[in-house]
Design a protein around this motif. Structure first.
Motif, PDB file in Angstrom:
ATOM      1  N   LEU A 127      35.542  37.251  34.131  1.00  0.00           N
ATOM      2  CA  LEU A 127      35.107  36.098  34.913  1.00  0.00           C
ATOM      3  C   LEU A 127      33.733  35.615  34.479  1.00  0.00           C
ATOM      4  O   LEU A 127      33.464  34.401  34.431  1.00  0.00           O
ATOM      5  CB  LEU A 127      35.103  36.451  36.405  1.00  0.00           C
ATOM      6  CG  LEU A 127      36.487  36.721  37.009  1.00  0.00           C
ATOM      7  CD1 LEU A 127      36.350  37.170  38.453  1.00  0.00           C
ATOM      8  CD2 LEU A 127      37.368  35.479  36.914  1.00  0.00           C
ATOM      9  N   HIS A 144      42.706  32.128  38.789  1.00  0.00           N
ATOM     10  CA  HIS A 144      42.628  32.354  40.230  1.00  0.00           C
ATOM     11  C   HIS A 144      43.045  33.777  40.591  1.00  0.00           C
ATOM     12  O   HIS A 144      42.421  34.427  41.444  1.00  0.00           O
ATOM     13  CB  HIS A 144      43.507  31.347  40.964  1.00  0.00           C
ATOM     14  CG  HIS A 144      43.480  31.504  42.448  1.00  0.00           C
ATOM     15  ND1 HIS A 144      42.426  31.066  43.226  1.00  0.00           N
ATOM     16  CD2 HIS A 144      44.360  32.077  43.311  1.00  0.00           C
ATOM     17  CE1 HIS A 144      42.659  31.346  44.496  1.00  0.00           C
ATOM     18  NE2 HIS A 144      43.831  31.959  44.572  1.00  0.00           N
ATOM     19  N   ARG A 147      40.303  36.089  39.981  1.00  0.00           N
ATOM     20  CA  ARG A 147      39.306  36.001  41.056  1.00  0.00           C
ATOM     21  C   ARG A 147      39.768  36.755  42.291  1.00  0.00           C
ATOM     22  O   ARG A 147      38.975  37.436  42.951  1.00  0.00           O
ATOM     23  CB  ARG A 147      39.031  34.520  41.383  1.00  0.00           C
ATOM     24  CG  ARG A 147      38.227  33.796  40.300  1.00  0.00           C
ATOM     25  CD  ARG A 147      38.188  32.298  40.541  1.00  0.00           C
ATOM     26  NE  ARG A 147      37.225  31.638  39.662  1.00  0.00           N
ATOM     27  CZ  ARG A 147      37.197  30.335  39.430  1.00  0.00           C
ATOM     28  NH1 ARG A 147      38.073  29.541  40.020  1.00  0.00           N
ATOM     29  NH2 ARG A 147      36.298  29.818  38.605  1.00  0.00           N
ATOM     30  N   HIS A 150      39.285  40.395  41.700  1.00  0.00           N
ATOM     31  CA  HIS A 150      37.873  40.790  41.733  1.00  0.00           C
ATOM     32  C   HIS A 150      37.357  40.954  43.155  1.00  0.00           C
ATOM     33  O   HIS A 150      36.588  41.879  43.452  1.00  0.00           O
ATOM     34  CB  HIS A 150      37.045  39.748  40.981  1.00  0.00           C
ATOM     35  CG  HIS A 150      35.594  40.086  40.885  1.00  0.00           C
ATOM     36  ND1 HIS A 150      34.624  39.406  41.596  1.00  0.00           N
ATOM     37  CD2 HIS A 150      34.938  41.052  40.181  1.00  0.00           C
ATOM     38  CE1 HIS A 150      33.439  39.928  41.316  1.00  0.00           C
ATOM     39  NE2 HIS A 150      33.599  40.912  40.470  1.00  0.00           N
ATOM     40  N   ARG A 151      37.801  40.081  44.066  1.00  0.00           N
ATOM     41  CA  ARG A 151      37.192  40.071  45.404  1.00  0.00           C
ATOM     42  C   ARG A 151      37.946  40.915  46.428  1.00  0.00           C
ATOM     43  O   ARG A 151      37.382  41.257  47.474  1.00  0.00           O
ATOM     44  CB  ARG A 151      37.057  38.634  45.912  1.00  0.00           C
ATOM     45  CG  ARG A 151      38.358  37.930  46.217  1.00  0.00           C
ATOM     46  CD  ARG A 151      38.127  36.463  46.565  1.00  0.00           C
ATOM     47  NE  ARG A 151      39.360  35.756  46.836  1.00  0.00           N
ATOM     48  CZ  ARG A 151      39.957  35.716  48.017  1.00  0.00           C
ATOM     49  NH1 ARG A 151      39.416  36.366  49.050  1.00  0.00           N
ATOM     50  NH2 ARG A 151      41.075  35.041  48.189  1.00  0.00           N
TER      51      ARG A 151
END
Length: 437
Positions: A127, A144, A147, A150-151
């Motif tokens: 990212l 997406h 992401r 990652h979160r």
């Protein structure tokens, strides 16, 4: 046409994720990226008609097994444990629409990795590289999902969230349609010319400030457009690349939802459009400004029309191109106010900028803009050579030249061809190759 593909999100407990070069071939055991040195995607493949991947785990696990063998990776988990995390719609850029079935598996992978081949690295590094314009993704869904990975803390949370998003109706609701950092490209239905049926809405949203480019959708897309406008904390700046109606038909919706919006564009463009009660910022020269933290430059790009402009995003080396380029075929110039000579000048300037991405108003993004523009110019120079030869052989009027140069083309296309010939003749006159018309 509707096409389908399958893709696999394979990641370890420590969130290392497997990505492959987008266009690759194998040669002597080495992976060779044949088009884009920094272009990556999840492993997977296009599906042949009749293959079932969205609901058949056995088919998906077989495809995954073959994919891993081909890129020389081994998983430490049973591939039959893969989990379906949804079928996602890629944006409709006309001609071909892709639906991709995504599957996920948490596993450790081992490989004899080559320098330019597949990478198995931490999602945060991927990212960060995207944000710094060092890697690119052909599908915003891939970005997406990275992401999400990652979160979110657990595999179950990642899989559940991703599956829920995939059930939303529109691509822009499933994920943010980022093809480069900070800039979205959202195709919305419009009254444009075939083969296109959409105008791409370009958006930037940074630190509470927003920008939209070419709001050209028509009434059936009003609700989708309203939802996009309602994301913004403040009224956006509205930039118009030129005056053709399929680039500003939805200005009235902007006025209804965001009455404080300001419309920006070349002064000659704004004099030709109806912006209702919105304020305007007419440009006479090139203009640099910021949208939150994002630097933007409005550049003169005459050719398609006499007052055509584009937006340059220096950080991502990307341009919102308006109609200077299109996603399929080549752009037509407006015969009433277009200029072939200036189109060539603009194209050469853009080639020298060495852009990483072109976002046209119609059709998909292009990740090799210089190559595209060089192809455009070569094609137009070939046509110009034919037109000049026809002129030198005694065909002096557009009617005579079109009958000569386009004699093998369907007569239904001669009207547009004649307009193009006139623009070429004006360029030849400017270049001193023919006398004044």
């Amino acid at each position: 046409a509707l096409r389908e593909a399958i893709a696999f999100v394979l990641f370890s407990e420590s969130k290392n994720v497997l990505l492959l070069p987008r266009t690759t071939s194998r040669s002597g055991g080495e992976w060779i990226n044949t088009k884009h040195p920094s272009f990556f995607e999840f492993p997977g493949q296009d599906l042949q008609e009749g293959e079932i991947a969205s609901s058949d785990r056995s088919v998906a696990s077989k495809i995954l097994k073959n994919t891993l063998e081909d890129c020389q990776f081994e998983a430490d988990r049973d591939l039959a444990e893969i989990r379906f995390i949804g079928k996602r719609k890629n944006p409709n850029f006309d001609l071909t629409t892709w639906h991709t079935s995504y599957w996920a598996l948490q596993t450790n992978l081992k490989s004899n990795k080559t320098q330019h081949g597949p990478m198995f690295t931490h999602v945060s590094k991927v990212l960060e590289a995207f944000q710094n314009n060092q890697v690119r993704f052909g599908s915003p869904h891939d970005l997406h999902l990275l992401r999400n990975l990652h979160r979110l803390d657990t595999f179950d949370a990642f899989a559940s969230m991703s599956k829920e998003e995939s059930e939303r109706e529109n691509p822009e609701d499933q994920c943010r349609l980022h093809y480069v950092s900070d800039v979205e490209c959202i195709p919305l239905p419009s009254n444009t010319q075939p083969p296109f049926h959409h105008t791409n809405l370009i958006t930037v949203d940074s630190e509470g400030e927003a920008l939209i480019v070419d709001p050209g959708c028509h009434r059936p897309a009003d609700d989708r457009f309203r939802a996009i406008l309602q994301r913004f904390k403040k009224p956006p700046t509205v930039f118009l690349t030129h005056h053709h109606h399929d680039h500003w038909d939805a200005i009235s919706v902007v006025e209804q939802v965001c009455p404080g919006a300001v419309v920006m564009g070349h002064r000659d463009t704004l004099s030709r459009v109806d912006i209702g009660g919105l304020k305007s910022h007419a440009l006479q020269e090139e203009h640099q400004f910021k949208v939150g933290a994002i630097e933007v430059a409005a550049l003169n790009a005459p050719g398609h029309t006499d007052s055509h402009m584009i937006l340059h995003f220096p950080k991502s080396r990307c341009c919102a191109m308006g109609d200077h380029v299109v996603g399929y075929g080549s752009s037509l110039l407006d015969f009433t106010c277009g200029d072939m000579y200036r189109y060539f000048e603009t194209s050469r300037r853009l080639i020298d900028m060495d852009l990483h991405c072109a976002l046209p108003a119609h059709g998909p993004p292009n990740f090799t803009p210089s190559r595209l523009l060089e192809t455009y110019l070569a094609h137009r120079m070939d046509r110009e050579t034919q037109i000049l030869k026809s002129y030198q052989n005694g065909c002096k009027t557009p009617d005579e030249i079109v009958a000569d140069v386009y004699r093998d083309i369907d007569r239904d296309r001669w009207g547009a061809a004649k307009s193009n010939i006139l623009l070429h003749l004006k360029k030849l006159e400017h270049d001193g190759k023919i006398p004044p018309l």
